[in-house]
Design a protein around this motif. Structure first.
Motif, PDB file in Angstrom:
ATOM      1  N   GLN A  17      -8.310 -14.305   2.338  1.00  0.00           N
ATOM      2  CA  GLN A  17      -7.536 -13.099   2.614  1.00  0.00           C
ATOM      3  C   GLN A  17      -7.016 -12.999   4.049  1.00  0.00           C
ATOM      4  OE1 GLN A  17      -7.937  -8.232   2.385  1.00  0.00           O
ATOM      5  NE2 GLN A  17      -9.331  -9.476   1.206  1.00  0.00           N
ATOM      6  N   PRO A  18      -7.825 -13.243   5.087  1.00  0.00           N
ATOM      7  CA  PRO A  18      -7.309 -13.115   6.460  1.00  0.00           C
ATOM      8  C   PRO A  18      -6.106 -14.012   6.728  1.00  0.00           C
ATOM      9  CG  PRO A  18      -9.693 -13.207   6.484  1.00  0.00           C
ATOM     10  CD  PRO A  18      -9.280 -13.548   5.091  1.00  0.00           C
ATOM     11  N   ALA A  19      -6.194 -15.258   6.285  1.00  0.00           N
ATOM     12  CA  ALA A  19      -5.079 -16.188   6.491  1.00  0.00           C
ATOM     13  C   ALA A  19      -3.863 -15.775   5.668  1.00  0.00           C
ATOM     14  CB  ALA A  19      -5.504 -17.609   6.122  1.00  0.00           C
ATOM     15  N   TYR A  20      -4.097 -15.357   4.432  1.00  0.00           N
ATOM     16  CA  TYR A  20      -2.997 -14.956   3.551  1.00  0.00           C
ATOM     17  C   TYR A  20      -2.265 -13.740   4.108  1.00  0.00           C
ATOM     18  CZ  TYR A  20      -0.501 -13.441  -0.636  1.00  0.00           C
ATOM     19  OH  TYR A  20       0.476 -13.045  -1.520  1.00  0.00           O
ATOM     20  N   ASN A  21      -3.025 -12.741   4.547  1.00  0.00           N
ATOM     21  CA  ASN A  21      -2.416 -11.525   5.087  1.00  0.00           C
ATOM     22  C   ASN A  21      -1.700 -11.761   6.412  1.00  0.00           C
ATOM     23  OD1 ASN A  21      -3.356 -10.112   2.910  1.00  0.00           O
ATOM     24  ND2 ASN A  21      -5.050  -9.142   3.986  1.00  0.00           N
ATOM     25  N   SER A  22      -2.050 -12.855   7.086  1.00  0.00           N
ATOM     26  CA  SER A  22      -1.391 -13.189   8.355  1.00  0.00           C
ATOM     27  C   SER A  22      -0.175 -14.079   8.153  1.00  0.00           C
ATOM     28  CB  SER A  22      -2.392 -13.892   9.289  1.00  0.00           C
ATOM     29  OG  SER A  22      -3.464 -13.014   9.612  1.00  0.00           O
TER      30      SER A  22
END
Length: 238
Positions: free
Chosen positions: A44-49
């Motif tokens: 999620q962190p990488a995807y949302n960034s």
């Protein structure tokens, strides 16, 4: 009933007690719980960034890790929601879309699983005090889990639930948002803490560790005497 625990990064690193309470609670309700040790971040962190392709590497790994699970249960509405997003992210991919859909279909947030799958609304918990509940954005708006936590909390003996003004407002965490937009995030969490104080609750309860870490940190920084608890810990109180 066999359940595979998706513990999430924040619980694994910062709030391990919530993970232990999740396992104990599920076992007390008759579930056989296993913990796939190869699990990592859901991406999620990488995807949302915006790092979609990098995030897909983590997602593919998690699909493989939980491929043979009967049910996947997580004490996090946000991370459960991410699993539910996998079919959209892999849409049109002949190798991964169907596998992503199978994972999404068998993934549940903890309170959602207890109420909707196990059919239990009273887990036999007891906790004396006045509490209010923070409704996290992903859990309510995206996952659609709104009633299950309140049904379970309403049956905790000794617990008086207090309404939280503007409970639907974001606490200001939002993952990377709190890092990229710190001044705005601070104002949002300060407003949240103000409403928690207005409720005159002794305990703040939530279902997402990101929110609890953000709100709890602000409460501590301001020296407020309010205990912060994950809902798994409340429901495992005896």
């Amino acid at each position: 009933m066999k359940v595979s625990l998706f513990v999430t990064c924040l619980i694994d690193i910062f709030q391990t007690e919530a993970g232990k309470d999740t396992v104990e609670l599920l076992e007390r309700l008759g579930c056989e719980v296993d913990f796939p040790e190869r699990q990592t971040c859901c991406g999620q962190p990488a995807y949302n960034s915006g790092y979609v392709e990098k995030a897909k590497e983590s997602m593919k790994h998690m699909i493989k890790v939980f491929e043979h699970a009967d049910y996947v249960v997580s004490p996090s509405g946000s991370c459960s929601t991410m699993f539910k997003e996998y079919p959209h992210i892999f849409k049109g991919d002949p190798k991964w879309e169907e596998r992503a859909q199978r994972l999404a279909d068998k993934t549940f947030e903890l309170t959602q699983f207890i109420v909707d799958v196990l059919g239990v609304e009273d887990v036999g918990a007891r906790l004396d005090g006045k509490a209010t509940y923070h409704t996290s954005c992903h859990m309510t708006r995206l996952l659609g889990v709104k009633e299950a936590p309140m049904k379970l909390l309403g049956n905790v003996k000794g617990l008086e639930m207090r309404p939280l003004q503007n409970s639907y407002d974001c606490c200001g965490f939002g993952g990377t948002f709190s890092v990229k937009m710190t001044p705005i995030s601070e104002q949002m969490v300060d407003e949240k803490v103000m409403h928690i104080e207005e409720s005159e609750a002794d305990i703040l309860i939530g279902g997402d560790c990101g929110c609890l870490m953000n709100i709890g940190g602000r409460i501590e920084r301001h020296g407020k005497q309010i205990k912060v608890m994950h809902i798994a810990s409340v429901l495992n109180s005896r």
